[in-house]
Design an enzyme around this catalytic site. Structure first.
Site, PDB file in Angstrom:
ATOM      1  N   ARG A   1      -3.440   2.943   8.077  1.00  0.00           N
ATOM      2  CA  ARG A   1      -3.350   1.768   7.726  1.00  0.00           C
ATOM      3  C   ARG A   1      -2.764   1.366   7.668  1.00  0.00           C
ATOM      4  O   ARG A   1      -1.681   1.560   7.331  1.00  0.00           O
ATOM      5  CB  ARG A   1      -4.284   1.925   5.973  1.00  0.00           C
ATOM      6  CG  ARG A   1      -4.888   3.252   6.461  1.00  0.00           C
ATOM      7  CD  ARG A   1      -5.893   3.322   4.776  1.00  0.00           C
ATOM      8  NE  ARG A   1      -6.535   2.568   4.596  1.00  0.00           N
ATOM      9  CZ  ARG A   1      -7.582   2.775   3.854  1.00  0.00           C
ATOM     10  NH1 ARG A   1      -6.979   3.339   2.314  1.00  0.00           N
ATOM     11  NH2 ARG A   1      -7.923   1.727   3.034  1.00  0.00           N
TER      12      ARG A   1
ATOM     13  N   HIS B   1     -15.666  -8.788   2.333  1.00  0.00           N
ATOM     14  CA  HIS B   1     -14.348  -9.407   2.889  1.00  0.00           C
ATOM     15  C   HIS B   1     -14.894 -11.275   2.410  1.00  0.00           C
ATOM     16  O   HIS B   1     -14.141 -12.120   1.998  1.00  0.00           O
ATOM     17  CB  HIS B   1     -14.922  -9.625   4.385  1.00  0.00           C
ATOM     18  CG  HIS B   1     -13.603 -10.517   5.419  1.00  0.00           C
ATOM     19  ND1 HIS B   1     -14.201 -11.360   5.216  1.00  0.00           N
ATOM     20  CD2 HIS B   1     -12.349 -10.266   5.929  1.00  0.00           C
ATOM     21  CE1 HIS B   1     -13.377 -12.351   6.321  1.00  0.00           C
ATOM     22  NE2 HIS B   1     -11.751 -11.336   6.272  1.00  0.00           N
TER      23      HIS B   1
ATOM     24  N   ARG C   1      -3.656  -0.966  -5.965  1.00  0.00           N
ATOM     25  CA  ARG C   1      -3.502  -2.194  -6.294  1.00  0.00           C
ATOM     26  C   ARG C   1      -3.578  -3.723  -6.942  1.00  0.00           C
ATOM     27  O   ARG C   1      -4.230  -3.509  -7.817  1.00  0.00           O
ATOM     28  CB  ARG C   1      -3.075  -3.103  -4.971  1.00  0.00           C
ATOM     29  CG  ARG C   1      -4.179  -3.142  -4.889  1.00  0.00           C
ATOM     30  CD  ARG C   1      -5.166  -3.676  -2.809  1.00  0.00           C
ATOM     31  NE  ARG C   1      -6.054  -3.700  -2.747  1.00  0.00           N
ATOM     32  CZ  ARG C   1      -6.665  -4.238  -1.638  1.00  0.00           C
ATOM     33  NH1 ARG C   1      -5.644  -4.497  -0.572  1.00  0.00           N
ATOM     34  NH2 ARG C   1      -8.194  -4.563  -1.323  1.00  0.00           N
TER      35      ARG C   1
ATOM     36  N   MET D   1      -5.204  -5.993  11.068  1.00  0.00           N
ATOM     37  CA  MET D   1      -5.891  -5.220  11.154  1.00  0.00           C
ATOM     38  C   MET D   1      -5.816  -3.887   9.958  1.00  0.00           C
ATOM     39  O   MET D   1      -4.963  -3.858   9.237  1.00  0.00           O
ATOM     40  CB  MET D   1      -5.248  -3.839  12.128  1.00  0.00           C
ATOM     41  CG  MET D   1      -6.090  -2.145  12.303  1.00  0.00           C
ATOM     42  SD  MET D   1      -4.934  -1.643  13.685  1.00  0.00           S
ATOM     43  CE  MET D   1      -4.716  -0.191  12.660  1.00  0.00           C
TER      44      MET D   1
ATOM     45  N   CYS E   1       7.274 -39.521  -8.535  1.00  0.00           N
ATOM     46  CA  CYS E   1       5.466 -39.472  -8.168  1.00  0.00           C
ATOM     47  C   CYS E   1       4.982 -39.387  -6.521  1.00  0.00           C
ATOM     48  O   CYS E   1       3.693 -39.617  -6.183  1.00  0.00           O
ATOM     49  CB  CYS E   1       5.414 -41.174  -9.354  1.00  0.00           C
ATOM     50  SG  CYS E   1       6.189 -42.452  -8.049  1.00  0.00           S
TER      51      CYS E   1
ATOM     52  N   LYS F   1       1.227  -1.303  -0.144  1.00  0.00           N
ATOM     53  CA  LYS F   1      -0.003   0.132   0.097  1.00  0.00           C
ATOM     54  C   LYS F   1       0.579   0.954  -0.292  1.00  0.00           C
ATOM     55  O   LYS F   1       1.022   2.206  -0.832  1.00  0.00           O
ATOM     56  CB  LYS F   1      -1.324   0.506   1.415  1.00  0.00           C
ATOM     57  CG  LYS F   1      -1.744   0.991   1.114  1.00  0.00           C
ATOM     58  CD  LYS F   1      -3.023   0.627   2.390  1.00  0.00           C
ATOM     59  CE  LYS F   1      -3.782  -0.718   2.494  1.00  0.00           C
ATOM     60  NZ  LYS F   1      -4.550  -0.825   4.075  1.00  0.00           N
TER      61      LYS F   1
ATOM     62  N   TYR G   1      10.256 -35.752 -15.942  1.00  0.00           N
ATOM     63  CA  TYR G   1       9.278 -35.682 -15.872  1.00  0.00           C
ATOM     64  C   TYR G   1       8.661 -35.306 -13.959  1.00  0.00           C
ATOM     65  O   TYR G   1       9.121 -36.256 -12.519  1.00  0.00           O
ATOM     66  CB  TYR G   1       8.754 -36.664 -15.565  1.00  0.00           C
ATOM     67  CG  TYR G   1       8.556 -38.012 -15.860  1.00  0.00           C
ATOM     68  CD1 TYR G   1       7.412 -38.474 -14.437  1.00  0.00           C
ATOM     69  CD2 TYR G   1       9.313 -39.084 -15.668  1.00  0.00           C
ATOM     70  CE1 TYR G   1       8.011 -39.097 -14.242  1.00  0.00           C
ATOM     71  CE2 TYR G   1       9.163 -40.478 -15.459  1.00  0.00           C
ATOM     72  CZ  TYR G   1       9.087 -40.675 -14.433  1.00  0.00           C
ATOM     73  OH  TYR G   1       8.666 -41.785 -13.677  1.00  0.00           O
TER      74      TYR G   1
HETATM   75  C1  PEP Z   1       5.373 -43.023  -2.010  1.00  0.00           C
HETATM   76  O1  PEP Z   1       5.987 -43.664  -1.251  1.00  0.00           O
HETATM   77  O2  PEP Z   1       5.636 -41.846  -2.969  1.00  0.00           O
HETATM   78  C2  PEP Z   1       4.861 -43.191  -3.118  1.00  0.00           C
HETATM   79  C3  PEP Z   1       4.007 -42.576  -4.940  1.00  0.00           C
HETATM   80  O3  PEP Z   1       3.733 -44.761  -2.922  1.00  0.00           O
HETATM   81  P1  PEP Z   1       2.731 -44.419  -2.646  1.00  0.00           P
HETATM   82  O4  PEP Z   1       2.020 -43.467  -1.634  1.00  0.00           O
HETATM   83  O5  PEP Z   1       1.723 -45.305  -2.793  1.00  0.00           O
HETATM   84  O6  PEP Z   1       3.176 -45.387  -1.263  1.00  0.00           O
END
Ligand code: PEP
Ligand code: MG
Length: 877
Positions: free
Chosen positions: A92, A454, A336, A103, A830, A22, A850
C-alpha cells in the site's frame, strides 16, 4: 549506510516524513500493543532516490527488502512462496499526507498457481483461495499494469452469468478457477507477459508502481489543490495479509471515532461480512452500519470500541480506522486522523477542548482556515423543500445543497463548466480519474458506495455537496442517462441534491444562506482572542457590509466606488459625465450622481457605525462604462441626443491599448478633478449628516488608487482637503477624516517615505502590485500561469497567494520607508490575497495592522490570522 526500509517495530508516529502517515501509524499501533498484522515500510527517501536513479530500484534496497521479508516470515511463521504455508502480503502506498490521487493497494501478493493450492488446503476453502487469487490478478493488472478494471469486471460478469450465479455467495471455486484462467489470458494479452509467478517479483513490481503513482497527473493535481509539495515522495507499506473473506465469522470495515459529517461523538462506520477491504471503500457492495456489529458479535464490537477510544486518546484526534475480522479475531489495519467536514472539525475541536484532550491553541490549529467558508454554504429553502417530493434518497455524504445539469463523465463536466454551466456529476461510483470533474462540479451524486467511498471522502475534503450510494437510481454512463422507477433523466436534465439529507429532487430549488452553529461562534471567539491582525472586508454596498459584520468584520478596508456607478439608474448620468465636452457639462452630470453617491455612503455608514471605512475614489478606465457594439452605441446616441459619429469618435478616443496601465486610478482624479471633488463631497456630506442626525461618529478614510509618484498624491490631496475642510467648517462639526493611498505600483514602494508625507495610511493593492511587479496582465495571465504551474516554474499562482520573495519584498520596503516618515502610519492590505491563509500569515509577519477581504472570507481571515500567531509553536498540527 543509509537505511531505506524500516520494520514496524523500528518506527513511530513521529516519523511521518520518512515513513508516510500510514507507515508511521502502523508502527505506532504495533508498538502500543494493538493487533496489527506485522510488516515493514520502504521510506519516502527511497521514493525520491528511485526517481533520481531514473525510475529504478537499486540492489542495496532490494537486499534491505529481503532482510525485512525474512523478519516478517519469522514473526508470521509463514514463508513467501511456500507450497505448504504461504505468506501473503499487501502493498500500500502512504505519503505524509493521505492522497486520494495515488495508487492505493494491492492485496494478496504472493499467490501463484502453487501457493493458491496451499492456501486452499490450509484454509480448507477453495473458493476463498481462488477468489483471493483472482482479486490479486485484477488489482495487480489494474493498478500495477494499468489494465482497465472494466475488462476484468466484464470477464467476471460473463462467467458468473454463463454459470448462472446471481449472488456473490453462489460463486464457487470452479467458477473462480475459470475466472482466474481468463484473467491471466487478459493479463498476457494486455501486457505481452505472463502474470508474474514469483512473489518477490510481484512485490517489487508493486513497489515500483507505488513510487510511479506519486507522479501521476491525478496525484499532481491533488497536490496542487492541497498545497502539498511534490518533493515529499511516498512510502510503501508491506504487511502480512489477514482475511475478512474467509467465511461468515470474518469481515472488514472502516469506522470513525466520531461522525465525520457532523462531529457527533459516536462511533460511526460501516462494514461487510465475508469481504475484503476494497469492497467497502470501492462501494461494490453497500455496507452495514457498525451498530449492527453489536448484534452479530458483541465481543468484537466492544473490543473495537475500546481500541477506537484508545486510539483517539492516544492521537488526541478523531481517528479513521480500518479493521478486519478474521475468524472472529479483530485486526487493526490502519488508523489516521479522520477527514471531516469543516462543521465536524469545529465541533470536534471545541468538544475536545472541553474534554481536556487538547488546548484551545491546538483546537485552533485543527481547522483548516481555507475551509471555513464551507460552513457558509447555502442550503435549500426549507419551505420550498416541504412542497417538493424527493425522487430518490442516498447517503448524505457531504453537506451543502446544489442544483445543476447532470453530466455523466468527468470530461463532460469539465467541458460544460467551461461553458459556464452549473453541473452535477452523476456516476455509479467515482474514482481518482474523476478528480478534475469533481473539482468543477457543483455537486456529486453516485449510485453505489457508502460514506467512506471515494466520492464521499473526496467531496467532503473539497467541501462539495455529495449524495453517495443512491441505489434507487440506475446510472448508465455509456448512454448518459439515469433512471428512477422507469423515468429517465438524460444528460442536461436539471436536478437538485442535498448532501446533508441525501435527498435528490427534480429541477432547480432555490437555496438560502446558512446559519452559524454555536461551536462556530465559540471557536471564532478563541481565534479573535488570539489574533493580532484586525480583519476588515471589501464591501461596496450596505448588503455586503451587513454580511461582513455578521461574519465578524471589524471595518471596511476597501469600498470600490465604481461598483456604485454601474447601477442601472445611474449609468446614464455616468455616461453623460464621461461624454461631456467641457468641465461645465461634466459638473452638471456629476451633480446628478452626487445625491445617489451620498445615499450609498449613508447606507454603509449606518451599517458600519463607528467602525473604520476606507473609501476608494474611482479607479477603472472610463471606457468600461460605455458600450462598444454598434447597436448599443446607436441606442445611446438616441438616448443622449448625441450624433452617432461624434459618439463613436469619443468612444474611440477613450480606447487604450493597455487599459490596465492606462487612464485609470489617480490619473482620472488628476485629469477630471470634478470627479474627485464630487466623490469627496458625497463622502464628507454623508458623514456630517449621519453625525448630526444619528449621532454616529464616522471618520471616513479617503483612499487614492494607483499612486506611483508622491507628487500625484500631493496634487490630489490639495483638491480633496479643500472640498472636505470647507464642508466640515460650514457644518460646524469637528468631523475627522483620514487621507491615504493604495500601494499598488512598485515605484510607490520605493518612494514610500515621500508618499507617507501626505498619506496617513497605506493599503496594499496586491492585485495590481502583483500585476505590475511581474508585468503580467491581470486579465490575460491565467493561461500563462497554468502553464507555469504545470512546468513548476510557479509553485503557486501569485495572484492567489502573495509572492513573498518579490511582491513581499516590495511590501516590506514600503512599510519600512513609510514608517520612517510616519511612525504611526496605518497599514493594511485589500488585494485578493487578504483572504488567503498563507498571505495572511505573511501580512502578520511583516506587521500590517489589518487585512481586508471579501465578506465570505472574513472567517477564513480571522482564523488564519490567529493561526499565524502560533504557527511556529505547534507545526505538528
Ligand atoms: C488591488 O489592486 O489589489 C486592488 C484591491 O484594487 P483593484 O482590484 O480594484 O484594482
Ligand atoms: Mg488595484
Amino acid at each position: 549506510m543509509k537505511k531505506y526500509v524500516y520494520s514496524f517495530k523500528e518506527g513511530s508516529a513521529e516519523m511521518k516524513d520518512l515513513l508516510g502517515g500510514k507507515g508511521a501509524n502502523l508502527a505506532e499501533m504495533n508498538n502500543i500493543g494493538l493487533p496489527v498484522p506485522y510488516g515493514f515500510t520502504i521510506t519516502t527517501e527511497a521514493c525520491n532516490k528511485y526517481y533520481e536513479k531514473g525510475n529504478k530500484l537499486w540492489e542495496s534496497l532490494k537486499i534491505e527488502i529481503d532482510e525485512k521479508i525474512k523478519e516478517l516470515e519469522e514473526v508470521s511463521g509463514k514463508k513467501l512462496g511456500s507450497k505448504t504455508n504461504p505468506l501473503l502480503v499487501s502493498v500500500r502506498s502512504g505519503a505524509k499526507f493521505s492522497m486520494p490521487g495515488m495508487m492505493d493497494t494491492v492485496l494478496n501478493l504472493g499467490l501463484n498457481n502453487e501457493t493458491v493450492d496451499a492456501l486452499s488446503k490450509s484454509t480448507n476453502n477453495e473458493s476463498f483461495a481462488y477468489d483471493s487469487y483472482r482479486r490479486l490478478i485484477q488489482m495487480f493488472g489494474d493498478v500495477v499494469m494499468n489494465i482497465e478494471k472494466r475488462k476484468f469486471d466484464e470477464i467476471y460478469e460473463r462467467i458468473t452469468k454463463k454459470n448462472n450465479k446471481k449472488e456473490d455467495v453462489e460463486i464457487e471455486g470452479s467458477d473462480l478457477k475459470e475466472i482466474v484462467i481468463e484473467f491471466k489470458k487478459l493479463y498476457k494479452k494486455e501486457t505481452g507477459n505472463e502474470f508474474p509467478v514469483d512473489p518477490k517479483e510481484q512485490l517489487l513490481l508493486a513497489t515500483k508502481a507505488v513510487f510511479n503513482s506519486w507522479n501521476t497527473e491525478r496525484a499532481i493535481i491533488y497536490r496542487r489543490m492541497n498545497n502539498i509539495s511534490d518533493k515529499l515522495g511516498t512510502a510503501v507499506n508491506i504487511q502480512a495479509m489477514v482475511f475478512g473473506n474467509l467465511g461468515e465469522d470474518c469481515g472488514t470495515g472502516v469506522a470513525f471515532t466520531r461522525n465525520p459529517a457532523t462531529g457527533e461523538k459516536k462511533l460511526y462506520g460501516e462494514f461487510l461480512i465475508n469481504a475484503q477491504g476494497e469492497d467497502v471503500v470501492a462501494g461494490i457492495r453497500t455496507p452495514i452500519n457498525i451498530e449492527k456489529l453489536k448484534e452479530i458479535n458483541i465481543d468484537i464490537y466492544k473490543q473495537f470500541a475500546q481500541y477506537a477510544e484508545l486510539l483517539e486518546n492516544h492521537y488526541k484526534d478523531m481517528q479513521d480506522i480500518e479493521f478486519t475480522i478474521e475468524k472472529n479475531k479483530l485486526y487493526i489495519l490502519q488508523t489516521r486522523n479522520g477527514k471531516r467536514t469543516t462543521a465536524a472539525a469545529l465541533k470536534i475541536a471545541v468538544e475536545m477542548v472541553s474534554e481536556d484532550k487538547i488546548k484551545k491553541q491546538e483546537a485552533l490549529m485543527r481547522v483548516e482556515a481555507s475551509q471555513l467558508d464551507q460552513l457558509l454554504h447555502p442550503t435549500f429553502d426549507d419551505n420550498l423543500l416541504k412542497q417538493t417530493k424527493a425522487i430518490a434518497k442516498g447517503l448524505p455524504a457531504s453537506p451543502g445543497a446544489s442544483s445543476g445539469k447532470v453530466y455523466f463523465t468527468a470530461a463532460d463536466v469539465v467541458e460544460a463548466s467551461k461553458m459556464g454551466e452549473k453541473v452535477i456529476l452523476v456516476r455509479q461510483e467515482t474514482s481518482p480519474e474523476d478528480i478534475e470533474g469533481m473539482i468543477k462540479a457543483k455537486g456529486i451524486l453516485t449510485s453505489r458506495g457508502g460514506m467512506t467511498s471515494h466520492a464521499a471522502v473526496v467531496a467532503r475534503g473539497m467541501g462539495k455537496c455529495c449524495v453517495a450510494g443512491c441505489e434507487t437510481i440506475k446510472v448508465n454512463e455509456t448512454l448518459r442517462h439515469f433512471s428512477i422507477d422507469g423515468k429517465t433523466y438524460k444528460e442536461g436534465s436539471y436536478i437538485s441534491i442535498d448532501g446533508s439529507t441525501g435527498n435528490i429532487y427534480e429541477g432547480i430549488i432555490p437555496t438560502i444562506e446558512p446559519k452559524i452553529s454555536e461551536e462556530f461562534s465559540i471557536f471564532m471567539t478563541w481565534a479573535d482572542g488570539t489574533r493580532k491582525l484586525k480583519i476588515r472586508a471589501n464591501a461596496d454596498t450596505p448588503k455586503d457590509a451587513t454580511k461582513a459584520l455578521e461574519l465578524g468584520a471589524e471595518g471596511i478596508g476597501l469600498c470600490r466606488t465604481e461598483h456604485m456607478f454601474f447601477q442601472e439608474e445611474r449609468i446614464p448620468a455616468v455616461r453623460e459625465m464621461i461624454l461631456a465636452e467641457n468641465a461645465e457639462q461634466r459638473k452638471a452630470a456629476l451633480e446628478k450622481i452626487l445625491p445617489m453617491q451620498k445615499e450609498d455612503f449613508i447606507g454603509i455608514y449606518k451599517t458600519m457605525r463607528e467602525r473604520p471605512i476606507t473609501i476608494r475614489l474611482l479607479d477603472p478606465p472610463l471606457h468600461e462604462f460605455l458600450p462598444t457594439d454598434e447597436k448599443s452605441l446607436k441606442n445611446l446616441s438616441k438616448e443622449m441626443k448625441i450624433e452617432y459619429d461624434k459618439l463613436k469618435i469619443r468612444v474611440e478616443d477613450l480606447k487604450e491599448m493597455n487599459p490596465m496601465l492606462g487612464h485609470r486610478g489617480c490619473r482620472l482624479a488628476i485629469t477630471y478633478i470634478e470627479i474627485a471633488e464630487m466623490q469627496t463631497k458625497a463622502i464628507i456630506e454623508a458623514a456630517i449628516q449621519i453625525k448630526k442626525e444619528d449621532g454616529i461618529e464616522v471618520n471616513p478614510e479617503i483612499m487614492i488608487p494607483l499612486i506611483g509618484l508622491p507628487e500625484e498624491l500631493t496634487y490630489i490631496k490639495d483638491i480633496i482637503t479643500k472640498v472636505a475642510d470647507k464642508l466640515i467648517k460650514e457644518s460646524g462639526t469637528n468631523l475627522e477624516y483620514l487621507f491615504g493611498t493604495m500601494i499598488e505600483i512598485p515605484r510607490a514602494c520605493i518612494v514610500a517615505d515621500d508618499i507617507a508625507k501626505d498619506a496617513e495610511f497605506f493599503s496594499f493593492g496586491t492585485n495590481d502590485l502583483t500585476q505590475m511587479t511581474y508585468g503580467f496582465s491581470r486579465d490575460d495571465a491565467g493561461k500563462i500561469i497554468e502553464e507555469y504551474l504545470d512546468k513548476k516554474i510557479f509553485e503557486k499562482d501569485p495572484f492567489q497567494s502573495i509572492d513573498q520573495k518579490g511582491v513581499g519584498a516590495l511590501m516590506k520596503m514600503a512599510i519600512e520607508r513609510g514608517k520612517q516618515q510616519r511612525p504611526d502610519i496605518s497599514l493594511g492590505i485589500c488585494g485578493e490575497h487578504g483572504g488567503e491563509p498563507a498571505s495572511i500569515e505573511f501580512c502578520h509577519e511583516i506587521g500590517l495592522d489589518y487585512v481586508s477581504c471579501s465578506p465570505f472570507r472574513v472567517p477564513v481571515a480571522r482564523l488564519a490570522a490567529a493561526q499565524a500567531v502560533f504557527k511556529d509553536d505547534c507545526k505538528e498540527y
